[in-house]
Write a protein that holds these residues in place. Structure first.
Motif, PDB file in Angstrom:
ATOM      1  N   ASN A  94     -19.858  42.577   1.014  1.00 40.49           N
ATOM      2  CA  ASN A  94     -19.933  41.746  -0.171  1.00 40.49           C
ATOM      3  C   ASN A  94     -19.564  40.294   0.136  1.00 40.49           C
ATOM      4  OD1 ASN A  94     -20.403  41.171  -2.826  1.00 40.49           O
ATOM      5  ND2 ASN A  94     -18.405  41.833  -3.522  1.00 40.49           N
ATOM      6  N   ALA A  95     -18.707  40.066   1.120  1.00 34.42           N
ATOM      7  CA  ALA A  95     -18.313  38.713   1.491  1.00 34.42           C
ATOM      8  C   ALA A  95     -19.456  37.955   2.162  1.00 34.42           C
ATOM      9  CB  ALA A  95     -17.098  38.749   2.410  1.00 34.42           C
ATOM     10  N   LEU A  96     -20.453  38.674   2.663  1.00 32.67           N
ATOM     11  CA  LEU A  96     -21.563  38.034   3.346  1.00 32.67           C
ATOM     12  C   LEU A  96     -22.662  37.602   2.380  1.00 32.67           C
ATOM     13  CD1 LEU A  96     -21.864  40.353   6.459  1.00 32.67           C
ATOM     14  CD2 LEU A  96     -20.705  38.162   6.275  1.00 32.67           C
ATOM     15  N   VAL A  97     -22.577  38.045   1.138  1.00 30.38           N
ATOM     16  CA  VAL A  97     -23.584  37.712   0.135  1.00 30.38           C
ATOM     17  C   VAL A  97     -23.141  36.440  -0.590  1.00 30.38           C
ATOM     18  CG1 VAL A  97     -24.726  38.500  -1.963  1.00 30.38           C
ATOM     19  CG2 VAL A  97     -24.206  40.119  -0.148  1.00 30.38           C
ATOM     20  N   LEU A  98     -24.066  35.525  -0.795  1.00 31.78           N
ATOM     21  CA  LEU A  98     -23.761  34.291  -1.508  1.00 31.78           C
ATOM     22  C   LEU A  98     -23.981  34.524  -2.996  1.00 31.78           C
ATOM     23  CD1 LEU A  98     -22.893  31.373  -1.091  1.00 31.78           C
ATOM     24  CD2 LEU A  98     -25.293  30.756  -0.978  1.00 31.78           C
ATOM     25  N   GLN A  99     -22.868  34.754  -3.718  1.00 33.19           N
ATOM     26  CA  GLN A  99     -22.896  34.970  -5.157  1.00 33.19           C
ATOM     27  C   GLN A  99     -21.748  34.206  -5.793  1.00 33.19           C
ATOM     28  OE1 GLN A  99     -22.554  39.197  -5.683  1.00 33.19           O
ATOM     29  NE2 GLN A  99     -24.767  39.458  -5.779  1.00 33.19           N
TER      30      GLN A  99
ATOM     31  N   ILE B 229     -28.358  22.110  -8.399  1.00 28.62           N
ATOM     32  CA  ILE B 229     -29.386  22.992  -7.826  1.00 28.62           C
ATOM     33  C   ILE B 229     -28.750  24.284  -7.331  1.00 28.62           C
ATOM     34  CG2 ILE B 229     -30.990  23.244  -5.890  1.00 28.62           C
ATOM     35  CD1 ILE B 229     -31.632  20.237  -6.280  1.00 28.62           C
ATOM     36  N   ALA B 230     -27.588  24.170  -6.673  1.00 25.99           N
ATOM     37  CA  ALA B 230     -26.883  25.368  -6.193  1.00 25.99           C
ATOM     38  C   ALA B 230     -26.451  26.236  -7.370  1.00 25.99           C
ATOM     39  CB  ALA B 230     -25.682  24.969  -5.350  1.00 25.99           C
ATOM     40  N   TRP B 231     -26.046  25.609  -8.458  1.00 26.96           N
ATOM     41  CA  TRP B 231     -25.637  26.337  -9.663  1.00 26.96           C
ATOM     42  C   TRP B 231     -26.794  27.186 -10.176  1.00 26.96           C
ATOM     43  CZ3 TRP B 231     -22.989  23.421 -14.281  1.00 26.96           C
ATOM     44  CH2 TRP B 231     -22.554  24.325 -15.244  1.00 26.96           C
ATOM     45  N   VAL B 232     -27.988  26.642 -10.137  1.00 32.63           N
ATOM     46  CA  VAL B 232     -29.159  27.362 -10.627  1.00 32.63           C
ATOM     47  C   VAL B 232     -29.612  28.441  -9.636  1.00 32.63           C
ATOM     48  CG1 VAL B 232     -31.613  27.097 -11.186  1.00 32.63           C
ATOM     49  CG2 VAL B 232     -29.947  25.440 -12.044  1.00 32.63           C
ATOM     50  N   LEU B 233     -29.565  28.137  -8.335  1.00 27.43           N
ATOM     51  CA  LEU B 233     -30.126  29.037  -7.330  1.00 27.43           C
ATOM     52  C   LEU B 233     -29.206  30.170  -6.885  1.00 27.43           C
ATOM     53  CD1 LEU B 233     -32.052  26.548  -5.016  1.00 27.43           C
ATOM     54  CD2 LEU B 233     -32.947  28.015  -6.813  1.00 27.43           C
ATOM     55  N   ILE B 234     -27.902  29.933  -6.869  1.00 24.44           N
ATOM     56  CA  ILE B 234     -26.963  30.975  -6.411  1.00 24.44           C
ATOM     57  C   ILE B 234     -26.721  31.941  -7.568  1.00 24.44           C
ATOM     58  CG2 ILE B 234     -24.655  31.475  -5.542  1.00 24.44           C
ATOM     59  CD1 ILE B 234     -24.640  28.677  -4.297  1.00 24.44           C
ATOM     60  N   PRO B 235     -27.033  33.209  -7.382  1.00 28.98           N
ATOM     61  CA  PRO B 235     -26.870  34.164  -8.492  1.00 28.98           C
ATOM     62  C   PRO B 235     -25.390  34.456  -8.782  1.00 28.98           C
ATOM     63  CG  PRO B 235     -27.515  35.311  -6.505  1.00 28.98           C
ATOM     64  CD  PRO B 235     -27.558  33.847  -6.175  1.00 28.98           C
ATOM     65  N   SER B 236     -25.128  34.811 -10.017  1.00 32.22           N
ATOM     66  CA  SER B 236     -23.792  35.202 -10.429  1.00 32.22           C
ATOM     67  C   SER B 236     -23.554  36.668 -10.081  1.00 32.22           C
ATOM     68  CB  SER B 236     -23.645  34.990 -11.930  1.00 32.22           C
ATOM     69  OG  SER B 236     -22.332  35.229 -12.343  1.00 32.22           O
ATOM     70  N   GLU B 237     -22.297  37.035  -9.919  1.00 29.48           N
ATOM     71  CA  GLU B 237     -21.963  38.445  -9.637  1.00 29.48           C
ATOM     72  C   GLU B 237     -22.348  39.330 -10.793  1.00 29.48           C
ATOM     73  OE1 GLU B 237     -18.218  38.584  -6.618  1.00 29.48           O
ATOM     74  OE2 GLU B 237     -17.764  38.426  -8.717  1.00 29.48           O
TER      75      GLU B 237
ATOM     76  N   ILE C  36     -19.400  29.406  -1.910  1.00 32.14           N
ATOM     77  CA  ILE C  36     -19.527  28.846  -0.561  1.00 32.14           C
ATOM     78  C   ILE C  36     -18.281  29.155   0.261  1.00 32.14           C
ATOM     79  CG2 ILE C  36     -19.706  26.693   0.738  1.00 32.14           C
ATOM     80  CD1 ILE C  36     -21.480  25.666  -1.590  1.00 32.14           C
ATOM     81  N   GLY C  37     -17.102  29.014  -0.347  1.00 33.84           N
ATOM     82  CA  GLY C  37     -15.860  29.310   0.350  1.00 33.84           C
ATOM     83  C   GLY C  37     -15.771  30.762   0.779  1.00 33.84           C
ATOM     84  N   ARG C  38     -16.124  31.670  -0.118  1.00 31.70           N
ATOM     85  CA  ARG C  38     -16.104  33.103   0.234  1.00 31.70           C
ATOM     86  C   ARG C  38     -17.104  33.406   1.341  1.00 31.70           C
ATOM     87  NH1 ARG C  38     -15.598  36.570  -5.364  1.00 31.70           N
ATOM     88  NH2 ARG C  38     -13.505  35.869  -5.905  1.00 31.70           N
ATOM     89  N   ARG C  39     -18.276  32.796   1.263  1.00 27.73           N
ATOM     90  CA  ARG C  39     -19.315  33.046   2.275  1.00 27.73           C
ATOM     91  C   ARG C  39     -18.884  32.550   3.649  1.00 27.73           C
ATOM     92  NH1 ARG C  39     -22.041  34.308   5.832  1.00 27.73           N
ATOM     93  NH2 ARG C  39     -24.294  34.312   5.987  1.00 27.73           N
ATOM     94  N   LEU C  40     -18.204  31.401   3.689  1.00 27.68           N
ATOM     95  CA  LEU C  40     -17.761  30.826   4.963  1.00 27.68           C
ATOM     96  C   LEU C  40     -16.413  31.368   5.420  1.00 27.68           C
ATOM     97  CD1 LEU C  40     -18.746  27.097   4.393  1.00 27.68           C
ATOM     98  CD2 LEU C  40     -19.977  28.826   5.711  1.00 27.68           C
ATOM     99  N   GLY C  41     -15.736  32.132   4.568  1.00 29.77           N
ATOM    100  CA  GLY C  41     -14.427  32.666   4.924  1.00 29.77           C
ATOM    101  C   GLY C  41     -13.325  31.614   4.851  1.00 29.77           C
ATOM    102  N   VAL C  42     -13.504  30.657   3.937  1.00 32.29           N
ATOM    103  CA  VAL C  42     -12.559  29.553   3.750  1.00 32.29           C
ATOM    104  C   VAL C  42     -12.005  29.643   2.334  1.00 32.29           C
ATOM    105  CG1 VAL C  42     -12.341  27.035   3.734  1.00 32.29           C
ATOM    106  CG2 VAL C  42     -13.923  28.119   5.307  1.00 32.29           C
ATOM    107  N   ASP C  43     -10.773  29.205   2.163  1.00 34.93           N
ATOM    108  CA  ASP C  43     -10.184  29.163   0.829  1.00 34.93           C
ATOM    109  C   ASP C  43     -11.044  28.260  -0.058  1.00 34.93           C
ATOM    110  OD1 ASP C  43      -8.616  29.000  -1.436  1.00 34.93           O
ATOM    111  OD2 ASP C  43      -6.772  28.561  -0.352  1.00 34.93           O
ATOM    112  N   PRO C  44     -11.478  28.732  -1.217  1.00 28.75           N
ATOM    113  CA  PRO C  44     -12.322  27.910  -2.091  1.00 28.75           C
ATOM    114  C   PRO C  44     -11.699  26.576  -2.487  1.00 28.75           C
ATOM    115  CG  PRO C  44     -12.384  30.177  -2.821  1.00 28.75           C
ATOM    116  CD  PRO C  44     -11.346  30.099  -1.739  1.00 28.75           C
TER     117      PRO C  44
END
Length: 62
Positions: free
Chosen positions: A3-8, A54-62, A23-31
């Protein structure tokens, strides 16, 4: 771990839209560090706000 590898955008760790948290979760960095970098980049000229929207629109919500 998969789940950490998915950008949501997370539902529980949002400040505005959850883009920096995703982005922070995907990169393994504190948000918080991603948020600090995003705010600092807003002080520079460029399309940062447009990219955030654009990222707000394109990155899906959990």
């Amino acid at each position: 771990m998969a789940n950490a590898l998915v950008l949501q955008r997370p539902r529980d760790d949002r400040m505005i839209a959850g883009v920096c948290a995703a982005i922070g979760r995907r990169l393994g960095v504190d948000p918080r560090w991603v948020r600090v970098a995003a705010v600092a980049s807003m002080l520079l000229p460029g399309p940062q706000v447009l990219l955030y929207l654009i990222a707000w629109v394109l990155i899906p919500s959990e």
